[in-house]
Scaffold this motif. Structure first.
Motif, PDB file in Angstrom:
ATOM      1  N   ILE A 159      14.199 -12.030  13.881  1.00 54.65           N
ATOM      2  CA  ILE A 159      12.920 -12.199  13.187  1.00 54.65           C
ATOM      3  C   ILE A 159      12.118 -10.898  13.237  1.00 54.65           C
ATOM      4  CG2 ILE A 159      10.691 -13.398  13.289  1.00 54.65           C
ATOM      5  CD1 ILE A 159      12.239 -15.892  14.192  1.00 54.65           C
ATOM      6  N   TRP A 160      12.136 -10.229  14.379  1.00 54.72           N
ATOM      7  CA  TRP A 160      11.415  -8.960  14.509  1.00 54.72           C
ATOM      8  C   TRP A 160      12.007  -7.905  13.569  1.00 54.72           C
ATOM      9  CZ3 TRP A 160       7.109  -6.883  15.417  1.00 54.72           C
ATOM     10  CH2 TRP A 160       6.972  -5.531  15.759  1.00 54.72           C
ATOM     11  N   MET A 161      13.352  -7.845  13.494  1.00 55.51           N
ATOM     12  CA  MET A 161      13.996  -6.915  12.565  1.00 55.51           C
ATOM     13  C   MET A 161      13.591  -7.223  11.128  1.00 55.51           C
ATOM     14  SD  MET A 161      17.925  -6.280  13.864  1.00 55.51           S
ATOM     15  CE  MET A 161      18.401  -7.972  13.605  1.00 55.51           C
ATOM     16  N   SER A 162      13.520  -8.512  10.817  1.00 49.66           N
ATOM     17  CA  SER A 162      13.156  -8.923   9.458  1.00 49.66           C
ATOM     18  C   SER A 162      11.722  -8.544   9.134  1.00 49.66           C
ATOM     19  CB  SER A 162      13.352 -10.434   9.297  1.00 49.66           C
ATOM     20  OG  SER A 162      14.684 -10.808   9.588  1.00 49.66           O
ATOM     21  N   LEU A 163      10.832  -8.714  10.107  1.00 45.13           N
ATOM     22  CA  LEU A 163       9.429  -8.347   9.890  1.00 45.13           C
ATOM     23  C   LEU A 163       9.283  -6.852   9.651  1.00 45.13           C
ATOM     24  CD1 LEU A 163       7.635 -10.600  12.555  1.00 45.13           C
ATOM     25  CD2 LEU A 163       7.571 -10.849  10.063  1.00 45.13           C
ATOM     26  N   LYS A 164      10.059  -6.053  10.375  1.00 41.95           N
ATOM     27  CA  LYS A 164      10.021  -4.608  10.139  1.00 41.95           C
ATOM     28  C   LYS A 164      10.536  -4.269   8.744  1.00 41.95           C
ATOM     29  CE  LYS A 164      12.247  -3.189  13.854  1.00 41.95           C
ATOM     30  NZ  LYS A 164      12.834  -2.233  14.840  1.00 41.95           N
ATOM     31  N   GLY A 165      11.617  -4.955   8.341  1.00 43.94           N
ATOM     32  CA  GLY A 165      12.146  -4.729   7.005  1.00 43.94           C
ATOM     33  C   GLY A 165      11.144  -5.096   5.922  1.00 43.94           C
ATOM     34  N   LEU A 166      10.437  -6.207   6.122  1.00 48.17           N
ATOM     35  CA  LEU A 166       9.434  -6.640   5.146  1.00 48.17           C
ATOM     36  C   LEU A 166       8.250  -5.676   5.101  1.00 48.17           C
ATOM     37  CD1 LEU A 166       9.476 -10.475   5.869  1.00 48.17           C
ATOM     38  CD2 LEU A 166      10.248  -9.354   3.769  1.00 48.17           C
ATOM     39  N   THR A 167       7.891  -5.120   6.249  1.00 41.47           N
ATOM     40  CA  THR A 167       6.805  -4.140   6.296  1.00 41.47           C
ATOM     41  C   THR A 167       7.170  -2.905   5.472  1.00 41.47           C
ATOM     42  OG1 THR A 167       6.138  -4.892   8.503  1.00 41.47           O
ATOM     43  CG2 THR A 167       5.383  -2.717   7.809  1.00 41.47           C
ATOM     44  N   ILE A 168       8.424  -2.464   5.613  1.00 41.35           N
ATOM     45  CA  ILE A 168       8.882  -1.310   4.850  1.00 41.35           C
ATOM     46  C   ILE A 168       8.821  -1.598   3.349  1.00 41.35           C
ATOM     47  CG2 ILE A 168      10.927   0.099   4.343  1.00 41.35           C
ATOM     48  CD1 ILE A 168      11.664  -0.237   7.342  1.00 41.35           C
ATOM     49  N   GLU A 169       9.100  -2.838   2.966  1.00 44.72           N
ATOM     50  CA  GLU A 169       9.088  -3.202   1.550  1.00 44.72           C
ATOM     51  C   GLU A 169       7.693  -3.134   0.936  1.00 44.72           C
ATOM     52  OE1 GLU A 169      12.094  -4.154  -0.574  1.00 44.72           O
ATOM     53  OE2 GLU A 169      12.326  -2.677   1.022  1.00 44.72           O
ATOM     54  N   LEU A 170       6.660  -3.076   1.770  1.00 48.29           N
ATOM     55  CA  LEU A 170       5.297  -2.942   1.250  1.00 48.29           C
ATOM     56  C   LEU A 170       5.059  -1.568   0.636  1.00 48.29           C
ATOM     57  CD1 LEU A 170       3.263  -4.711   4.093  1.00 48.29           C
ATOM     58  CD2 LEU A 170       3.824  -5.627   1.834  1.00 48.29           C
ATOM     59  N   PHE A 171       5.891  -0.592   0.995  1.00 46.52           N
ATOM     60  CA  PHE A 171       5.793   0.746   0.411  1.00 46.52           C
ATOM     61  C   PHE A 171       6.570   0.724  -0.908  1.00 46.52           C
ATOM     62  CE2 PHE A 171       4.883   1.228   4.812  1.00 46.52           C
ATOM     63  CZ  PHE A 171       4.097   2.350   4.958  1.00 46.52           C
ATOM     64  N   LEU A 172       5.897   0.500  -1.998  1.00 39.76           N
ATOM     65  CA  LEU A 172       6.562   0.220  -3.267  1.00 39.76           C
ATOM     66  C   LEU A 172       7.141   1.462  -3.942  1.00 39.76           C
ATOM     67  CD1 LEU A 172       4.111  -2.395  -4.822  1.00 39.76           C
ATOM     68  CD2 LEU A 172       6.212  -2.809  -3.532  1.00 39.76           C
ATOM     69  N   ILE A 173       6.510   2.613  -3.742  1.00 39.30           N
ATOM     70  CA  ILE A 173       6.957   3.821  -4.444  1.00 39.30           C
ATOM     71  C   ILE A 173       7.904   4.653  -3.587  1.00 39.30           C
ATOM     72  CG2 ILE A 173       6.213   5.989  -5.509  1.00 39.30           C
ATOM     73  CD1 ILE A 173       3.655   4.693  -6.322  1.00 39.30           C
ATOM     74  N   ARG A 174       7.547   4.850  -2.357  1.00 37.44           N
ATOM     75  CA  ARG A 174       8.307   5.731  -1.477  1.00 37.44           C
ATOM     76  C   ARG A 174       8.432   5.061  -0.122  1.00 37.44           C
ATOM     77  NH1 ARG A 174       9.209  11.417  -0.985  1.00 37.44           N
ATOM     78  NH2 ARG A 174       9.077  12.231   1.144  1.00 37.44           N
ATOM     79  N   LYS A 175       9.653   4.866   0.365  1.00 38.30           N
ATOM     80  CA  LYS A 175       9.859   4.119   1.595  1.00 38.30           C
ATOM     81  C   LYS A 175       9.502   4.945   2.832  1.00 38.30           C
ATOM     82  CE  LYS A 175      11.331   0.326  -0.203  1.00 38.30           C
ATOM     83  NZ  LYS A 175      10.325  -0.701  -0.443  1.00 38.30           N
ATOM     84  N   TYR A 176       8.885   4.267   3.798  1.00 34.62           N
ATOM     85  CA  TYR A 176       8.671   4.849   5.126  1.00 34.62           C
ATOM     86  C   TYR A 176       9.353   3.917   6.113  1.00 34.62           C
ATOM     87  CZ  TYR A 176       6.406   6.061   9.518  1.00 34.62           C
ATOM     88  OH  TYR A 176       6.170   6.403  10.826  1.00 34.62           O
ATOM     89  N   TYR A 177      10.317   4.435   6.889  1.00 38.11           N
ATOM     90  CA  TYR A 177      11.196   3.581   7.684  1.00 38.11           C
ATOM     91  C   TYR A 177      10.717   3.345   9.121  1.00 38.11           C
ATOM     92  CZ  TYR A 177      14.243   3.958   3.685  1.00 38.11           C
ATOM     93  OH  TYR A 177      14.751   3.892   2.415  1.00 38.11           O
ATOM     94  N   LEU A 178       9.461   3.616   9.387  1.00 39.42           N
ATOM     95  CA  LEU A 178       8.844   3.290  10.677  1.00 39.42           C
ATOM     96  C   LEU A 178       9.540   3.963  11.843  1.00 39.42           C
ATOM     97  CD1 LEU A 178       8.371  -0.586  10.144  1.00 39.42           C
ATOM     98  CD2 LEU A 178       6.856   1.268   9.439  1.00 39.42           C
ATOM     99  N   GLN A 179      10.150   5.119  11.591  1.00 34.78           N
ATOM    100  CA  GLN A 179      10.883   5.804  12.657  1.00 34.78           C
ATOM    101  C   GLN A 179      10.308   7.178  12.971  1.00 34.78           C
ATOM    102  OE1 GLN A 179      14.867   5.846  11.112  1.00 34.78           O
ATOM    103  NE2 GLN A 179      15.326   3.755  11.771  1.00 34.78           N
ATOM    104  N   ASN A 180       9.990   7.936  11.949  1.00 35.38           N
ATOM    105  CA  ASN A 180       9.524   9.305  12.146  1.00 35.38           C
ATOM    106  C   ASN A 180       8.045   9.424  11.785  1.00 35.38           C
ATOM    107  OD1 ASN A 180      12.249  10.095  12.693  1.00 35.38           O
ATOM    108  ND2 ASN A 180      12.624  10.023  10.484  1.00 35.38           N
ATOM    109  N   THR A 181       7.509  10.605  11.996  1.00 38.28           N
ATOM    110  CA  THR A 181       6.126  10.863  11.603  1.00 38.28           C
ATOM    111  C   THR A 181       6.013  10.745  10.088  1.00 38.28           C
ATOM    112  OG1 THR A 181       5.891  12.389  13.460  1.00 38.28           O
ATOM    113  CG2 THR A 181       4.238  12.516  11.696  1.00 38.28           C
ATOM    114  N   ILE A 182       5.008  10.033   9.645  1.00 43.93           N
ATOM    115  CA  ILE A 182       4.845   9.805   8.217  1.00 43.93           C
ATOM    116  C   ILE A 182       4.429  11.099   7.530  1.00 43.93           C
ATOM    117  CG2 ILE A 182       2.424   9.103   8.415  1.00 43.93           C
ATOM    118  CD1 ILE A 182       3.063   6.943   6.277  1.00 43.93           C
ATOM    119  N   ASP A 183       5.069  11.416   6.389  1.00 43.87           N
ATOM    120  CA  ASP A 183       4.781  12.670   5.712  1.00 43.87           C
ATOM    121  C   ASP A 183       3.589  12.511   4.772  1.00 43.87           C
ATOM    122  OD1 ASP A 183       6.940  11.112   4.157  1.00 43.87           O
ATOM    123  OD2 ASP A 183       6.150  12.496   2.653  1.00 43.87           O
ATOM    124  N   ALA A 184       3.074  13.643   4.322  1.00 37.94           N
ATOM    125  CA  ALA A 184       1.840  13.641   3.525  1.00 37.94           C
ATOM    126  C   ALA A 184       2.018  12.910   2.201  1.00 37.94           C
ATOM    127  CB  ALA A 184       1.391  15.083   3.273  1.00 37.94           C
TER     128      ALA A 184
END
Length: 404
Positions: free
Chosen positions: A257-282
């Motif tokens: 469930i936790w993995m799924s929630l992370k996946g769903l959070t990533i899907e909120l980035f509609l144009i460019r994906k941010y994978y919740l792993q590295n520093t977010i770029d500008a």
């Protein structure tokens, strides 16, 4: 005037489809892998086997079935629908299997665009703009069965809506055919059987007995088809859907469930994906701020007629059914991940959920009468937003190097 508006809408829809096709072809041409993953290679191998008359007896390219690379095995890890479509397009068009797979993707994208036109011709280009979201565009670039599955899910939702509102019995059996089509492209397609049963129960409660009986019959036929296909796999290959994926080190349900929630959070980035792993770029920050601004602006534009908008939203059964179908898919996906070892829910596995949810949200806005203050503006803002998404998902470094 109205006819001119429809003609402009058709032109915009056609131009947007051509732009999406061009974007996919350009992405495939520039990407070193050609958007081919190991799974894609299996699909292409199965298509090659079928065209060679070997009846889906493939080389086990990565030893997934028997642990022996290139061992001859029956193609059972995925259903045969997608390789069959690739082989068919290759045979008809003369394209090699690689480009035939991309042609299949674009063919079903085109069918999706036609379905959007059928649903709302005047704003079909706005509905179809969801094809430019990162997740959806990525699906249509890769040689993956999800691109065909997305169309099947949308068609299933439309048929559910039509059956419920018209009680057309012929559509019940078209619904059955679509359910079989979904299963033949992804095994998880069996989840729509539950929705068919739900509609059968609902119509029974509403005393629409004839329709309910036909829906229940369609449900039973779908169950029989799924069971027959899995049994056939077992008789040919000795296992049901693939080499067994149950392992001793399976994650616990809370971890899934936790993995799924992370996946769903990533899907909120509609144009460019941010994978919740590295520093977010500008650029990701800018695009996310833009996305929030767009949706904030739409809500602000529609704020003055809350009652009319609420009534329109409540009466939008098509979007309700899309959300219900998306939710059912997600629940089944998470459940299957708790009992079987496959990839964590990522943008690929979540794409049917994302696609249907995007369609539902955009359709809520598109279905608003133009007379509502701010509604027409909101529709064009959504279209421009997804058009920007299409541009941002082009191979920018390659294009800039060519321009310079």
């Amino acid at each position: 005037m109205f006819k001119d508006k429809l003609k402009r809408a058709d032109l915009l829809l056609l131009l947007f489809f051509v732009a999406c096709c061009a974007a996919v072809v350009l992405r495939v041409h520039v990407e070193a892998t050609g958007y081919i993953s190991p799974d894609s290679e299996y699909y292409l191998e199965a298509a090659r086997s079928f065209m060679a008359g070997e009846k889906f007896i493939i080389r086990d390219l990565y030893g997934l079935h028997r642990g022996i690379v290139d061992a001859k095995v029956y193609f059972a890890q995925w259903p045969i629908g997608y390789p069959f479509l690739i082989a068919s397009v290759s045979w008809v068009s003369g394209l090699n299997l690689f480009w035939a797979s991309k042609a299949v993707n674009l063919l079903f994208a085109g069918l999706g665009f036609c379905l959007m036109r059928y649903l709302n011709r005047a704003y079909s280009f706005v509905l179809a703009s969801v094809y430019a979201a990162f997740t959806v565009l990525e699906m249509y670039s890769y040689t993956w069965s999800e691109c065909v599955f997305l169309f099947g899910c949308l068609l299933f939702v439309v048929l559910l809506y039509k059956i419920y509102t018209t009680s057309n019995l012929l559509l019940v059996y078209l619904l059955l055919a679509v359910a079989g089509f979904l299963f033949l492209n992804r095994y998880i397609g069996f989840f729509v059987g539950g929705l068919t049963l739900m509609l059968a129960i609902l119509t029974r409660l509403e005393n629409r007995k004839n329709l309910s009986n036909h829906l229940f019959t369609a449900f039973l036929l779908n169950v029989a088809f799924v069971w027959g296909y899995v049994l056939s796999n077992y008789q040919i290959a000795g296992y049901d859907t693939d080499a067994q994926r149950l392992t001793a080190d399976m994650e616990s349900p809370p971890e899934v469930i936790w993995m799924s929630l992370k996946g769903l959070t990533i899907e909120l980035f509609l144009i460019r994906k941010y994978y919740l792993q590295n520093t977010i770029d500008a650029l990701t920050l800018i695009l996310m701020a833009l996305q929030l601004s767009v949706f904030g602006y739409i809500l602000y534009s529609l704020r003055k007629q809350t009652n009319a908008i609420t009534a329109a939203f409540k009466g939008n059964l098509l979007s309700h059914l899309a959300i219900l179908t998306a939710s059912a898919y997600l629940v089944v996906l998470v459940f299957l991940r708790t009992i079987s070892q496959f990839d964590p829910p990522n943008y690929r596995l979540l794409s049917p959920f994302t696609f249907l949810m995007l369609f539902a949200v955009v359709n809520y806005v598109v279905a608003l009468p133009d007379g509502i203050n701010g509604a027409k503006r909101a529709k064009y803002v959504l279209f421009v937003f997804f058009l920007l998404s299409l541009l941002m998902n082009l191979p920018k470094v390659y294009l800039l190097s060519k321009l310079s």
